[in-house]
Design a protein around this motif. Structure first.
Motif, short mmCIF file in Angstrom:
data_model
loop_
_atom_site.label_atom_id
_atom_site.label_comp_id
_atom_site.label_asym_id
_atom_site.label_seq_id
_atom_site.Cartn_x
_atom_site.Cartn_y
_atom_site.Cartn_z
N GLU A 186 0.17 -1.53 0.07
CA GLU A 186 0.16 -0.35 0.08
C GLU A 186 1.14 1.42 0.34
O GLU A 186 1.49 1.46 0.63
CB GLU A 186 -0.67 0.05 1.27
N ARG A 188 0.68 5.55 0.17
CA ARG A 188 0.02 6.64 0.46
C ARG A 188 0.53 7.33 0.06
O ARG A 188 1.95 7.63 0.29
CB ARG A 188 -0.66 6.56 2.29
N ASN A 226 4.18 7.36 1.61
CA ASN A 226 4.07 5.70 3.13
C ASN A 226 4.18 5.13 2.76
O ASN A 226 2.65 4.88 2.16
CB ASN A 226 3.02 6.34 3.94
N ILE A 227 5.08 3.78 3.13
CA ILE A 227 4.65 2.76 2.17
C ILE A 227 4.46 1.29 3.32
O ILE A 227 5.63 1.54 4.56
CB ILE A 227 6.11 2.41 1.17
N THR A 228 3.72 -0.04 3.05
CA THR A 228 2.99 -0.63 3.76
C THR A 228 3.06 -1.84 3.00
O THR A 228 2.08 -1.35 2.54
CB THR A 228 2.13 -0.16 5.26
N TYR A 230 1.56 -6.10 3.39
CA TYR A 230 0.84 -6.68 4.28
C TYR A 230 1.22 -8.28 3.57
O TYR A 230 0.72 -8.16 2.23
CB TYR A 230 -0.57 -6.19 3.76
N SER A 235 1.86 -7.46 8.65
CA SER A 235 1.78 -5.53 8.41
C SER A 235 3.39 -6.15 8.47
O SER A 235 3.82 -6.23 9.24
CB SER A 235 1.01 -4.28 8.99
N THR A 238 4.82 1.27 8.73
CA THR A 238 4.88 2.02 7.82
C THR A 238 6.18 2.35 7.15
O THR A 238 7.09 2.82 8.48
CB THR A 238 3.95 3.11 7.93
N SER A 240 8.27 5.57 5.85
CA SER A 240 8.17 6.66 4.75
C SER A 240 9.73 7.02 4.33
O SER A 240 10.56 7.04 4.70
CB SER A 240 8.17 7.96 6.32
N LEU A 252 11.11 -3.94 2.26
CA LEU A 252 10.11 -3.86 3.83
C LEU A 252 9.79 -5.24 4.25
O LEU A 252 9.64 -6.57 3.59
CB LEU A 252 8.72 -3.35 3.53
#
Length: 289
Positions: A186, A188, A226-228, A230, A235, A238, A240, A252
């Motif tokens: 995800e 943002r 902002n990257i997350t 899943y 998770s 997040t 940045s 990640l």
């Protein structure tokens, strides 16, 4: 001497040496491969494609089209009376290049250009991809779009702008460092919009991002993305990321699930307990005999 093409004619040159002037008119098409050309003039809806060749001089006007790939160009001329819908320069070297005609659309793809100044003026739109340029000037209400490229020096007046784009590559891995395929990533954006991507077999996701807008002496940065990641219900947390002008790589890590260690401990206890019971029963059986 003149090598003339007219009236929808087609020509192909491979490993050739041409000292004549090559002229194309009236919807002609010519391909040039691994050759050395002194000069050609392209006009009136004609098309020239040049691959891995050397050209001393190119003149283009009157709705002509040209593709240059892995080639060396000594001099390039766009007459003020010309109307050029699109010019593509791919992987070549250009000594000098100046746009002075309004409404011209230009693309530079994978170019490493040193020692010359690209000047964009009179409402032109120029797109630069995966390239390196020493100096760029943008004036007269023009816009320069730069993607994944390095510009050493940029100048714009108050009526013009440079919009900078790039890419972020996200690699999603598990707690052992192995890539996770099918993870949901995800993103943002600084403006509040949300985008979602799925990681590939190598755990990677690549997406294009807006970096900044340059007007005059001011540069307006996009801010943080902002990257997350899943993976199922787990998770990564997040991260940045502030993008740069060229590709930025981040990793990640999806942590160990909360139930992982209790499950391992339960299995170990069960195995040890079963082994202990088996040994005890065997001992009792032996004692009775």
């Amino acid at each position: 001497s003149v090598f003339l093409f007219r009236d929808y004619s087609y020509g192909m040159f491979n490993k050739s040496e041409i000292d004549w002037l090559m002229s194309l008119y009236d919807n002609c098409s010519v391909e040039i491969w691994d050759s050395n050309i002194k000069c050609f003039d392209c006009a009136m809806n004609s098309t020239v494609k040049v691959f891995s060749s050397e050209v001393s001089m190119i003149n283009i006007h009157d709705n002509a089209r040209i593709l240059l790939s892995d080639s060396s160009i000594g001099e390039f001329n766009l007459p003020l009376s010309g109307i050029v819908p699109k010019l593509v320069l791919c992987g070549g070297f250009v000594d000098s290049f100046v746009l002075k005609y309004g409404g011209v659309d230009i693309e530079l793809v994978n170019c490493d250009v040193e020692g010359w100044d690209l000047k964009v003026s009179k409402g032109s739109n120029v797109h630069i991809y995966d390239s390196v340029l020493d100096s760029v000037s943008v004036i007269g209400g023009s816009t320069l779009y730069v993607t994944n490229s390095t510009l050493e020096t940029v100048y714009t007046d108050s009526s013009s702008a440079v919009e900078v784009y790039s890419y972020i590559e996200v690699r999603v891995v598990d707690y052992l460092g192995n890539p996770l395929s099918g993870a949901s990533v995800e993103v943002r954006c600084p403006n509040g919009t949300i985008s979602n991507f799925l990681s590939g077999d190598d755990g990677r996701v690549v997406f294009k991002v807006f970096v900044s807008r340059i007007v005059g002496v001011n540069e307006f940065g996009a801010g943080c993305y902002n990257i997350t990641a899943y993976y199922g219900d787990i998770s990564s947390g997040t991260l940045s990321v502030v993008p740069i002008n060229t590709l930025k790589r981040v990793t990640l890590t999806v942590p160990i699930p909360w139930w992982y260690w209790p499950s391992i401990i339960s299995i170990v206890v069960l195995v040890v307990g079963s082994a202990s019971v088996a040994v005890y029963l065997k001992f009792l059986k032996k004692k009775r005999t």
